[in-house]
Design a protein around this motif. Structure first.
Motif, mmCIF file in Angstrom:
data_model
loop_
_atom_site.group_PDB
_atom_site.id
_atom_site.type_symbol
_atom_site.label_atom_id
_atom_site.label_comp_id
_atom_site.label_asym_id
_atom_site.label_seq_id
_atom_site.Cartn_x
_atom_site.Cartn_y
_atom_site.Cartn_z
ATOM 1 N N PRO A 1 -7.485 -1.543 3.653
ATOM 2 C CA PRO A 1 -6.954 -0.186 3.427
ATOM 3 C C PRO A 1 -8.033 0.869 3.648
ATOM 4 N N ARG B 1 -0.457 -3.978 6.677
ATOM 5 C CA ARG B 1 -0.332 -3.982 5.223
ATOM 6 C C ARG B 1 -0.733 -5.348 4.629
ATOM 7 N N GLU C 1 -0.382 6.372 5.750
ATOM 8 C CA GLU C 1 -1.362 5.390 5.282
ATOM 9 C C GLU C 1 -2.309 5.058 6.426
#
Length: 542
Positions: free
Chosen positions: A151, A145, A160
């Motif tokens: 991402p 993260r 995710e």
């Protein structure tokens, strides 16, 4: 009275020797006139000519093997180049930048993963073989993260995804083997029977009486260089070894003589090596070929290489050694002139084509095309390795940049008439292969001028081709306003195809778009066939 025959020292074959001996016999013993094959004298002459032919052949071979430019045996060239301090390069490993995709729950408070040094990945090779790639950097702890990862779009609810780029090298799992027993004598050699050995992963340890001690690799037992580039004489007790490769490609570890470099103490299986095996052109796998992680990586779901691996080369051949050896020797392992930078870059390994330029007094730009089947951008690992390679060779105050080769996209459209006796599809593929071969990465170079006549010669030499016509031969522009092929222009305008138009209009359109006879490229460009259109048909070209 007959004159004495002159001796021609260039006559070294059987027939010439036989003729010379018979000429001398006519002068010395004119009464000997029976020169039939059944005569014992002719038998002796034939035997001596045969023996002389063999001896002179071996003399010529020995003389040829004494010079790098004429030597044909790899063993001879290896020994000759060592006299000037040049070693034929072993196979170099391919390098690639992987894209690793990780998936983790959205509600997870922490999303971390670890990539251990030595992590293995595999790619499909020829047949049922696999090619292994390894991550050789330090162990990475990655917060998925954080800005350590990028991402990525999620594909499942409540999850995710993030991606990480990772440089890898064509290398297998680490191996450790005993390579010999020291006898306590000077100048010992120990062979490693695994090939191709990846030199940058080699570690040699010697049992000096109860404990293993790591020794250091040096190019020479006579001297070494410190971090500042100063030459230092090697002390007698230096724990140094040398690494060389024989003509079969096997690595050999050499130790000192007690005056320059320490002699290993005697012991059974007292010398061991830790290394990885890898290298060769087979490692230049296509994009997407590296698709499996052999080692476990937490949260990893997808692995791929977006671009083809590049930089893998087979062992340096004799022709390259004979060309580069003297050039590197003249540069004295330093890079001063542009030629020095080019020779040294080729010497570094993994480089197929190179061009150097200088735009200011203290800046050298080295433009590199890595080894591979096609022109590819430099893997970052290879770029960093080249920069490190030049660090102790560049002049003080000189900056070195490693740049990608400039790509010159080429568009080619051609038509060919096929002899009705040949299969049209087979001829079409041969025409495509011939045209593509003209632009093959191995066949082109920086700043090469391309000639339409060369293409005509290649296409018309294809069996079954009666006639050929090149309708488009130009650089491909990415601009929307760039000139399009006639067929594309007609299609975009909603007009009939070219072969459906009246002859007068068709001739005018074809004449307007007649291709140039040659394409001149910039000094730092390499041509790449980006678009190929072929029209191969049975019957006369319209």
């Amino acid at each position: 009275m007959s004159t004495r025959p002159a001796i021609d020292y260039t006559n070294k074959d059987y027939q010439s020797l036989r003729r010379a001996m018979l000429d001398l016999a006519r002068y010395r013993i004119p009464e000997w006139t029976d020169h039939t094959p059944s005569d014992v004298g002719i038998l002796l002459v034939d035997m001596f000519a045969y023996m002389g032919d063999i001896i002179l052949y071996y003399q010529d071979r020995i003389a040829s093997e004494m010079f790098p430019g004429t030597a044909v045996e790899r063993r001879s060239l290896v020994q000759l180049l060592r006299l000037i301090g040049y070693e034929l390069a072993p196979p170099a490993p391919a390098r690639a930048d992987l894209l690793l995709t990780f998936e983790f729950p959205s509600i997870a408070p922490v999303a971390t993963t670890t990539i251990v040094s030595g992590t293995l990945f595999t790619a499909a090779g020829v047949g049922d073989t696999t090619i292994e790639f390894s991550y050789l950097g330090p162990t990475l702890g990655i917060d998925l993260r954080s800005d350590q990862a990028a991402p990525a779009p999620a594909v499942r609810p409540n999850t995710e995804r993030a991606s990480v780029r990772l440089p890898v090298v064509q290398a297998g799992a680490e191996a450790q083997i005993a390579i010999g027993s020291s006898t306590g004598e000077p100048n010992q050699l120990f062979a490693i029977d695994r090939a191709p050995l990846l030199a940058e992963t080699l570690t040699v340890e010697i049992d000096e009486g109860g404990n293993w001690v790591r020794w250091d690799r040096r190019d020479s037992f006579l001297y070494s260089e410190d971090d500042a580039g100063r030459l230092l004489l090697s002390p007698a007790d230096a724990r140094d070894y040398t690494l060389t490769f024989d003509d079969a490609g096997l690595a050999r570890i050499g130790t000192g003589d007690g005056q320059f470099g320490r002699i290993p103490p005697p012991g059974s299986n007292s010398v061991r090596a830790t290394f990885r095996v890898g290298g060769g052109a087979a490692g230049n796998v296509a994009a997407g070929a590296i698709a499996r992680a052999k080692s476990a990586i937490p949260l990893l779901v997808v692995v791929t290489n977006p671009m083809a691996a590049s930089g893998g080369t087979d062992a340096e051949d004799a022709a390259s050694g004979a060309r580069l050896g003297p050039a590197v020797y003249r540069s004295n392992r330093r890079a001063v002139t542009l030629d020095d930078y080019e020779a040294q870059a080729l010497r570094a390994g993994g480089v197929a084509k190179v061009k150097a330029r200088s735009r200011s007094w203290n800046l050298i730009e080295v433009i590199v095309a890595p080894e591979g089947d096609t022109l590819q951008p430099l893997p970052e690992d290879l770029r960093a390795r080249l920069l490190d390679f030049f660090e102790d060779k560049r002049m003080a105050g000189t900056l070195v940049r490693i740049l990608d080769a400039e790509r010159a996209p080429i568009e080619l459209a051609l038509a060919a008439e096929v002899d009705p006796r040949f299969h049209a599809d087979t001829v079409r593929q041969r025409v495509i292969d011939a045209a593509s071969g003209y632009f093959a990465f191995a066949a082109v170079d920086f700043g090469q001028t391309l000639y339409q006549g060369d293409l005509y010669a290649l296409i018309e030499a294809v069996p079954g081709v009666v006639a050929a016509s090149i309708t488009r031969f130009a650089r491909l522009s990415t601009s929307d306003t760039a000139e399009l092929p006639v067929e594309d222009e007609l299609r975009r305008a909603g007009l009939p195809a070219l072969d459906l138009l009246p002859d007068s209009i068709r001739r005018a359109l074809v004449g307007r778009t007649s291709p140039s006879s040659r394409i001149a490229l910039g000094a730092y460009e390499i041509p790449v066939l980006d678009r190929l259109t072929t029209d191969v048909r049975v019957g006369a070209l319209s």
